[in-house]
Design an enzyme around this catalytic site. Sequence first.
Site, PDB file in Angstrom:
ATOM      1  N   SER A   5       8.090  -6.629  -1.703  1.00  0.00           N
ATOM      2  CA  SER A   5       7.068  -5.698  -0.729  1.00  0.00           C
ATOM      3  C   SER A   5       8.061  -5.664   1.186  1.00  0.00           C
ATOM      4  O   SER A   5       8.270  -4.010   1.135  1.00  0.00           O
ATOM      5  CB  SER A   5       5.798  -6.600   0.044  1.00  0.00           C
ATOM      6  N   GLU A  14      11.331  -3.470  -0.104  1.00  0.00           N
ATOM      7  CA  GLU A  14      10.978  -1.575  -0.100  1.00  0.00           C
ATOM      8  C   GLU A  14      10.577  -1.185   1.055  1.00  0.00           C
ATOM      9  O   GLU A  14      10.701   0.038   1.453  1.00  0.00           O
ATOM     10  CB  GLU A  14       9.110  -1.799  -1.154  1.00  0.00           C
ATOM     11  N   ASP A  25       8.639   1.947  -2.109  1.00  0.00           N
ATOM     12  CA  ASP A  25       7.738   1.929  -3.754  1.00  0.00           C
ATOM     13  C   ASP A  25       8.407   3.495  -3.808  1.00  0.00           C
ATOM     14  O   ASP A  25       8.747   3.601  -5.252  1.00  0.00           O
ATOM     15  CB  ASP A  25       6.337   0.945  -3.615  1.00  0.00           C
ATOM     16  N   GLU A  61       6.654   0.148   3.248  1.00  0.00           N
ATOM     17  CA  GLU A  61       6.744  -0.318   1.428  1.00  0.00           C
ATOM     18  C   GLU A  61       6.011   0.762   1.454  1.00  0.00           C
ATOM     19  O   GLU A  61       6.308   0.564   0.015  1.00  0.00           O
ATOM     20  CB  GLU A  61       5.623  -1.728   1.792  1.00  0.00           C
TER      21      GLU A  61
END
Length: 229
Positions: free
Chosen positions: A110, A113, A41, A37
């Site tokens: 999440s 990502e 991101d 994640e």
Amino acid sequence: MHKLLEFDDKKLLRRALTHRSYVNEHPGEGEHNERLEFLGDAILNFLSGEYLYEKHGEKGEDELTRRRSALVDEKQLAKFAIEVGLNSRMLLGQGAKLDGGYQNPNLLSSTFEAVIGAYYLDNGSDIEKARKIVKDFFDSVPENIVVSRSNVDSKNRFQEWVQSKGITTPPIYKTEQDGPAHAPTFVATVFVDGIEHGTGTGRNKKEAEKAAAEDALAKLNRTYAGVTE
């Protein structure tokens, strides 16, 4: 199956889909998806910035920053996740399931990502392949939606106020996590030059930071009439 989910390393994809709550209940599962994640991101923030820079040659830094925030915010990433079908593929613990985890925008965004991070690794850390697939998602977002969301981003509005006062140090957000792993609560505090300006809570770090910025802006509205308009 969506092409984002076409992996050579199926174990890597499974890790990207695995929430901490599932690992807590299945210790033999191995690693959960939070490191992926983090990577995803970073990739999305970079690629969204590049995408907007190339698409809007006439826009300045502040406008591009607002649009980037809108393009990769929790709500939009959750929509991408549903388009891919992650809402039926996430591996969640029983508590997360009972709390509506498959429809939870925080968990969906999440996981999206994490899958982006895993896709990048599965393709030999080739940013070009990640760029191509991410661009398709960005292209699918209507321009009016991006503009509408970018106009209400509290963190950017607060940063603009800070800059308008001649302060060169950007706002600093400090965030703490509380509650169970499947339903955490985040509390953020925003500081400028070491002085606290606002606090806020949310279901994830981004949401809490936005709430803290909104609190800071509300306080400024009461103190300095009209400066945050």
